[in-house]
Design a protein around this motif. Structure first.
Motif, PDB file in Angstrom:
ATOM      1  N   VAL A  10       0.848  -1.199   0.000  1.00  0.00           N
ATOM      2  CA  VAL A  10       0.000   0.000   0.000  1.00  0.00           C
ATOM      3  C   VAL A  10       0.878   1.242   0.000  1.00  0.00           C
ATOM      4  N   ALA A  55      -6.493   3.452   3.797  1.00  0.00           N
ATOM      5  CA  ALA A  55      -6.238   2.081   3.352  1.00  0.00           C
ATOM      6  C   ALA A  55      -5.524   1.289   4.439  1.00  0.00           C
ATOM      7  N   ARG A 107      -3.670   6.674   1.549  1.00  0.00           N
ATOM      8  CA  ARG A 107      -2.889   5.677   2.265  1.00  0.00           C
ATOM      9  C   ARG A 107      -3.394   5.454   3.673  1.00  0.00           C
TER      10      ARG A 107
END
Lengths: 517, 513, 309, 99
Positions: free
Chosen positions: A37, A49, A46
């Motif tokens: 990621v 996530a 980010r």
């Protein structure tokens, strides 16, 4: 050349039970995904996530642990034990990890954003640091936390000393790094990381030397093999005793027992508070799990060799932890010394060396873990212009300003002090009862006396919060986002439920009790 | 038991009331107070019903409830009352509404939450009822410790200038004792566990009474329990927290602290120490009696020289607790019945003294004896009430304490003559300190600044009247209470394996001391 | 394979062969003296080099002891890679960072030595107690298929899980190193044109004078001399000056205070900061870094800066 | 002369390393001393491998090397970071956290 190929063909493929290892593999897999990621997801997404990935993985791994409950086997060519205590601790560590991830994911408390640094590589105070957008976060912390979590799961489940050592490093290295990632007071944080790292490496060298001597003694590093070697052995015990002592140094360091505790206050104070919570709860649980396995599986038959030493350490840990905590003026340092004292209480359960000792320690670990996470979560909420207001004098009169937060903190402190109807009491009762049954009554008396000393500093904080006049420029209590609120609520709920209705969990801990050999 | 869970109900009602009080909006504080008063009155009514249902001649524990709580430790949620516990529950149930009414305006300084104050008192009532009603040692311990928390906040948040110091001192002393008791409780559990082979051990009081403990262990366990109770009671030399706590606590809390909470200590000695560790109790009895007598004199002497009214009353309590402990450890049914009666009586007489001292302090805003004088001239009703309460405290015949003190001394005399004789001297001292304080504050020339001291208000009269009525009633006709207490005390005596010594002297001979 | 030659060195039976005994008496003193050197060497670089020596001698010891694979790993990975990393970092940090002579804890040094000595005695005694009289089984059987193959069999069967687990360690290490040292670029990348404009507008389009020009020495620390004979302090990179100052070396620039006052601030465009391994990136930071107590009031800086800066 | 002598050597090296950790104040040198201890452990493992007649000890030593390599990377990264902040790696000056 052909000879080599032919010989290589002799190796039968090892059997690795991926299904039974799933909880750990999920966590490690998610950590790897987290690294990807970082590489491929745009900066803006980010954070979300990583948080989503971490929470999903932990929940999935927890489900896996629940599904596996009741299994009693040895996995991966004998490297990993999949038994009750291991699964109990894995479940505990996962739940504590979830709470810690929630704390790490908090971004609304501070104008500066998260508790984590925006760019660890940017020098404090430099133009490069000032150029960072205020919502930037070093999101690599999440995969690192997951790696540490995986290590914590494996550490108590390791069935041989080598796997245990590698797990110890897997859990430690990310924590060393995470310690240095505080957003504010960065120098303090980096110093904490250096101290933790150097002392941690030092202690793992002792662990290794102990491992080597035990290998020399038993010819194997498998715990069951060591147990077999100790049984009816006519060999001189020199290697065994020295090896066990050195091994214990490594383990006692991780669970911050005196005299291997000196890192604890510094590191707890310097590290970002969510990381401190993670360390204080998770590492302690995992390290005690490993200590229990080593002593109960590998060295059950030579308990007369290790019990006297552990007696001394337990007494020293309780006394030093409680006495030094009284003198602290920083809330994080005080909680650090309190965690030292609690390590001592937990050691009384370990020393009991019976079934009750095992289940009592498991229960205490879970109870203590959630209370500690809750307490540190509240520390993150009390802030002033310089970040968290950790000096005790700043907490004066907090009970007037925000009775709810102060009340919750007081409740956590009462639980740590072991007042009835909190989980801390049930836990203390469980380990003390086991210790008396195991013939360690003087230890329990010391434990009770140090509990009284410990109660003093917990009460001192409550007095400060409720009975003192608030300072005019006192800290404000930030309104937490659902993340931190959930972590606090989880801590509170577990502390209350285990205090009032400890039976179901005690049952679970008792069922978990036997270790696989 | 399928019958109605009276004790749980009595215990639960105040907690529910506390929740209701806390939930009340800030603007409706007065209504919240009424809810608190109503709840406590409801509890009183329920307690009266329970008392009526109690059969003095029936089985030892009545109104029994028992549910499994933590089977892993063998802990049960087991409630039940004997005569001793019932009378103390009744004492609490009577005192709480009085305290609530007496504290009606005490929390109004605007800084602290009024609702919290009343909620804490109600929670405290739950704990008090629970601690007396528990028949499971673990449950008893839980209430014993949990009881500290509301009192701690009552003293610490609503007390006088030194409140924080006093609250911490109170909590730490009690916690220390409690933790020692915890060690003993665990030890008792383990010992019981070893004897009751095949089960997971038990905390049931009646089961534990029947186990046999080796003498050394028994002494250690006894000390664990006894020190906790001695701190709680408080017995000399464990008493030093009491004057601070009682002096700094708000009046209502002080009444409950000295009137009920401290009784848990003497109750525990009678109900737990003696039956559970009979041999050790006998072994240590001379020591305890010595401490008790020292306490009687120490409390009396310090009360005499005490310039602070609240501390004065606290020191008189130290003396009175000496009498109670003396009665408990005299090992005669008369003395123990007397001690039990003394617990109830002391609750009312010292409660009345604290309330009246509180009224005085409210008028003059000073706790010093020297600031008062000639109050009788301006507030005759107040002075009169003070007189009655004081006379009750010095055990004037015709008032409640006389009966109990007499019983204690007679009962002690049959076994420990010297002790009884020495303790009798304590009564003279009691007369001295009470009369001295009445003389200094109520009589003599009127002090400057007291000219416009109002007499008892209607609310205050309502507060003090029931207490004085009970003081007189129990002094004149204590039989119903004694009838309830005596069988239970006899059962306790039986547990300790002791019988009353045959009286060698006619009882009347000691009566004219 | 090398294993053959080394096997001949070690005819490992219950006792050491003569060759091994000789090897022991050569290698053991080297290793031990090297180790003592590590802890007593004043300079960190010397300590590092001595540690390398210990590692090399241990590598040979492994060879003597029938651990050929480990010998090469030791020589390549440990003595090679790890030690270079150490030395590299030492150089980066500054080779002069020798120990301070100030003892924070009195008697710490003798105490540490005493502890170490006691520990050694304890260990040796314990090992002697446990192992005297034991016979060495030797590795002929285990190494029958060759040392590497024997190791591989174990590695991929009994220790396969630990082996897989080390991947987590290595990833952690890589990730950690990146987190702590790699700075993500924020803001637009400077084009050549922008850099050019910046330079021209920066007030000094021409290159800075090189150090040592017309000076008596051409060391980087020696400033160039201006036509009037004074030193041009801007010819010495501020990082060099600062490093020298940090080491307590009297700054060469400092010899000409008059000229220093007149000097314009050295041009050091922020945009030229490239990767952190360039000394400038950190040397350019102000050196006002006095250790302050953590309670010191925060400076009015943006939220992301730390308070004790 | 028996292989025990290698064990004594490794014990001595380990002790020297441990003393060095306590003795030195420079973070990097302290870390080097830790590496020295790990090397001593490896020597023990290799020697015991020969005494026991199996290769487990060598495998463990191999793992120690791998782990140590990872540890070195992390440790040096942390030390470099604090040096850049603090401009010195001496532990004496890392005194914000007092005991």
């Amino acid at each position: 050349m052909s000879a080599i190929v032919a010989a290589a063909g002799d190796i039968t493929a090892p059997s690795i039970e991926y299904g039974a290892l799933a909880p750990m593999l999920i966590v490690f897999g998610a950590a790897l995904l987290g690294v990807l990621v970082e590489a491929f997801v745009p900066v803006a997404h980010r954070f979300a996530a990583q948080v989503g990935l971490a929470i999903t993985a932990i929940v999935a791994a927890f489900v896996g642990v629940v599904v596996l409950a009741g299994s009693h086997s040895v996995l991966a060519e004998g490297a990993v034990a999949n038994d009750g205590p291991a699964l109990f601790i894995e479940g505990t560590v996962l739940a504590l990890g979830l709470a810690s991830i929630l704390l790490l994911a908090e971004r609304s408390l501070d104008a500066g954003g998260s508790a984590l640094v925006a760019q660890a590589a940017a020098l404090p105070g430099s133009a490069a640091e000032r150029a960072q957008p205020s919502d930037a976060v070093q999101t690599e912390a999440f995969p690192l936390a997951l790696f540490a979590l995986g290590g914590m799961m494996l550490f108590p489940a390791a069935n041989d000393l080598l796997t245990m050592f590698v797990a110890l490093e897997v859990l430690s290295l990310p924590l060393y790094l995470l310690c240095g990632l505080a957003r504010r007071r960065r120098l303090l944080s980096q110093e904490a990381a250096v101290k933790y790292f150097l002392l941690g490496a030092f202690s793992s060298a002792f662990f290794l030397y102990g491992l080597a001597l035990l290998y020399g003694y038993a010819g194997t590093v498998r715990l069951s093999g060591i147990a077999d070697a100790t049984r009816g052995s006519t060999k001189s015990d020199g290697l065994l005793v020295i090896g066990l002592a050195l091994l214990a140094v490594g383990l006692l360091f991780k669970l911050s027992a005196v005299p291997f505790h000196s890192w604890t206050p510094d590191v707890y104070q310097g590290a970002p508070t969510p990381v401190t919570a993670f360390m204080a709860a998770g590492t302690k649980v995992a390290a005690f799990g490993a200590l229990l396995r080593v002593l109960y599986v590998g060295f059950a038959d030579v308990r007369w060799d290790w019990r006297p030493m552990m007696w001394i350490i337990a007494i020293a840990t309780m006394v030093v932890g409680a006495v030094l905590a009284v003198t602290q003026t920083d809330i994080k340092r005080m909680l650090a010394y309190s965690s030292v004292a609690h390590a001592g209480f937990l050691l009384t359960g370990v020393i009991a060396a019976n079934k009750e000792g095992l289940s009592g320690t498991l229960f205490y670990l879970l109870a203590y873990g959630f209370t500690t996470i809750g307490a540190f979560a509240i520390v993150t909420l009390v802030r002033d212009a310089g970040g968290e207001a950790t000096h005790l004098s700043r907490w004066q009169g907090l009970g007037r300003r925000s009775p709810l937060v102060a009340g919750a903190f007081a409740f956590f402190l009462l639980a740590l002090a072991g007042i009835p109807l909190t989980s801390g009491f049930a836990g203390k009762f469980a380990v003390f009862a086991a210790a008396i049954k195991g013939g360690a009554t003087p230890l329990v008396v010391v434990g009770v006396l140090t509990s009284a000393i410990a109660a003093f500093f917990y009460v001192k904080v409550i007095v400060l919060m409720f009975f003192s006049e608030p300072a005019a420029d006192g800290p404000t209590v930030a309104i937490p986002s659902p993340f931190t609120a959930a972590a606090v609520a989880l801590g509170l709920a577990v502390t209350v439920v285990l205090g009032v209705m400890p039976q179901p969990l005690l049952d679970l801990a008792q069922q978990a009790a036997p270790f696989v050999r | 038991m399928t019958s109605f869970p009276w004790l749980t109900t009595i215990g639960l009602v105040p907690t529910l009331g506390a929740v209701a009080v806390l939930a009340a909006p800030k603007t409706r504080e007065q209504a919240a107070k009424s809810v608190a008063l109503g709840t406590s009155l409801l509890t009183l009514v329920l307690t009266i019903v329970a008392c009526v249902r109690y059969d003095a001649g029936g089985s030892r524990f009545q109104l029994v409830e028992s549910h499994s709580w933590i089977p892993a430790f063998g802990v049960r949620y087991a409630l039940g009352v004997d005569g001793i516990a019932l009378s103390l529950i009744a004492l609490s149930a009577v005192l709480v509404p009085i305290v609530i009414l007496a504290s009606w305006w005490d929390a109004e300084d605007g800084e602290r939450s009024v609702r919290t104050f009343f909620a804490l008192i109600l929670v405290l009532e739950t704990m008090m009822i629970g601690v007396f009603a528990a028949t499971d040692v673990f449950l008893f311990y839980v209430f014993f410790e949990a009881m500290l928390i509301p009192m701690y906040f009552l003293i610490g948040s609503y007390g006088g200038a030194q409140r924080s110091y006093a609250a911490v001192k109170f909590l730490l002393y009690s916690l220390f004792g409690g933790l020692l008791m915890l060690a003993a409780v665990i030890g008792l559990y383990v010992v019981g566990n070893q004897q009751l082979a095949g089960s997971i051990g038990s905390f049931d009081f009646q089961t534990l009474v029947n186990i046999h403990i080796t003498p050394g262990v028994e002494k250690a366990l006894f000390l664990g329990f006894f020190i906790a109770f001695a701190i709680k009671a408080p017995l000399w030399p464990f008493h030093t927290w009491l004057p601070d706590a009682a002096a700094e606590a708000p009046t209502g809390a002080a009444v409950l602290l000295v009137g009920v909470l401290d009784k848990v200590g003497t109750f525990g000695m009678l109900r737990y120490c003696l039956p559970l560790f009979p041999d050790a109790s006998h072994y240590f009895a001379p020591v305890v009696i010595t401490l008790a007598i020292i306490g009687i004199f120490y409390g009396a002497l310090l009360a005499m020289g005490q310039p602070d009214l609240k501390r004065l009353v606290a020191y008189t309590s130290v003396a009175h607790f000496g009498f109670i402990a003396l009665g408990v450890f005299a090992f005669t049914s008369q003395a123990q019945a007397g001690a039990t009666l003394y617990m109830v009586n002391h609750g009312f007489s010292t409660g009345a003294l604290f309330l009246l001292v509180g009224f005085l302090i409210h008028r003059r805003h000073s706790r010093l004896v020297g600031d008062y004088g000639g109050v009788q001239q301006v507030a005759p009703w107040l002075a009169g009430a003070f007189m009655v309460a004081g006379l009750s405290s010095l055990a004037l015949p015709g008032l409640n304490s006389f009966v109990s003190e007499f019983l204690v001394l007679v009962g002690t005399f049959t076994r420990y003559r010297t002790a009884a004789v020495i303790a009798t001297v304590g009564i003279v001292l009691a007369a001295l300190y009470i009369l001295l304080v009445i003389q200094r504050t109520m009589h003599g020339p009127l002090r400057a600044g007291l000219e416009h001291t109002p007499d008892l208000s209607l609310r205050e009269a309502w507060v003090i009247a029931p207490v004085l009525a009970i003081i007189v009633a129990l002094g004149v006709y204590p039989k119903p209470l004694l009838d309830v207490i005596t069988p239970s005390v006899k059962a306790t005596m039986h547990d300790t394996g002791t019988t009353d010594p045959a009286p060698k002297l006619p009882v009347a001979q000691e009566g004219d001391k | 394979m090398t294993s053959l030659t080394l096997n001949s060195l070690a005819l490992a039976a219950s006792h050491m062969s003569t060759a091994e005994t000789v090897g022991f008496w050569i290698l053991a003193p080297i290793a031990l003296l090297g180790a003592l050197g590590v802890i007593f060497a004043r300079s960190a670089v010397h300590a590092g080099l001595l540690l390398g020596l210990v590692m090399l001698s241990l590598g040979v010891v492994y060879g003597v002891q029938d651990a050929q694979f480990l010998m090469f790993v030791q020589l390549i990975v440990y003595a090679g890679a790890v030690m270079s990393l150490f030395l590299f970092v030492l150089m980066l940090v500054g080779i002069d960072s020798s120990d301070s002579l100030v003892e924070t804890l009195r008697a710490q040094r003798p105490l540490a030595l005493l502890l170490g000595l006691g520990f050694a005695v304890l260990l040796v005694a314990g090992i002697a107690d446990a192992t005297t009289g034991t016979t060495s089984a030797g590795l002929e059987e285990a190494n029958a298929d060759g040392n590497v193959l024997g190791l591989a069999k174990l590695l991929f069967t009994r220790y396969v899980f630990a082996f897989e687990l080390t991947s987590a360690l290595l990833i952690t290490a890589a990730l950690g190193a990146m987190v702590l040292t790699h700075r993500e670029k924020i803001g637009p990348k400077l084009t050549q044109k922008m850099m050019m404009q910046e330079r021209v507008r920066g007030g000094r389009p021409s290159p800075l004078p090189g150090p040592g020009v017309f000076a008596r020495s051409n060391a980087v620390g020696t400033p160039a001399l201006l036509p009037d004979g004074t030193a041009a302090s801007e010819s010495v990179s501020p990082s060099v000056a600062q490093t020298l100052a940090g080491r307590g070396v009297e700054s060469v620039v400092g010899r000409h205070p008059a000229t220093i006052d007149a000097q314009p601030a050295p041009v050091e465009p922020e945009s030229f900061e490239a990767e952190s391994f360039q000394p400038e990136t950190f040397e350019a930071e102000p050196f006002e870094w006095a250790p302050s107590s953590p309670e010191s009031p925060p400076e009015p800086e943006p939220a992301t800066t730390e308070e004790d800066a | 002369m028996s292989p025990d002598w290698w064990l004594y050597l490794s014990a001595a090296l380990f002790s020297v390393g441990a003393a060095g950790v306590l003795l030195r104040r420079n973070a990097i040198v302290v870390f080097m001393c830790v590496e020295l201890m790990l090397n001593a452990v490896n020597l023990t493992l290799v020697t015991f491998s020969r005494i026991n007649g199996d290769l487990d000890g060598q495998i463990i030593a191999f793992f120690v090397m791998v782990v140590a390599a990872a540890e070195v990377v992390v440790g040096l990264a942390i030390i470099v970071t604090i040096f850049r902040t603090r401009r010195t790696a001496s532990l004496d000056e890392a005194n914000l956290l007092k005991y």
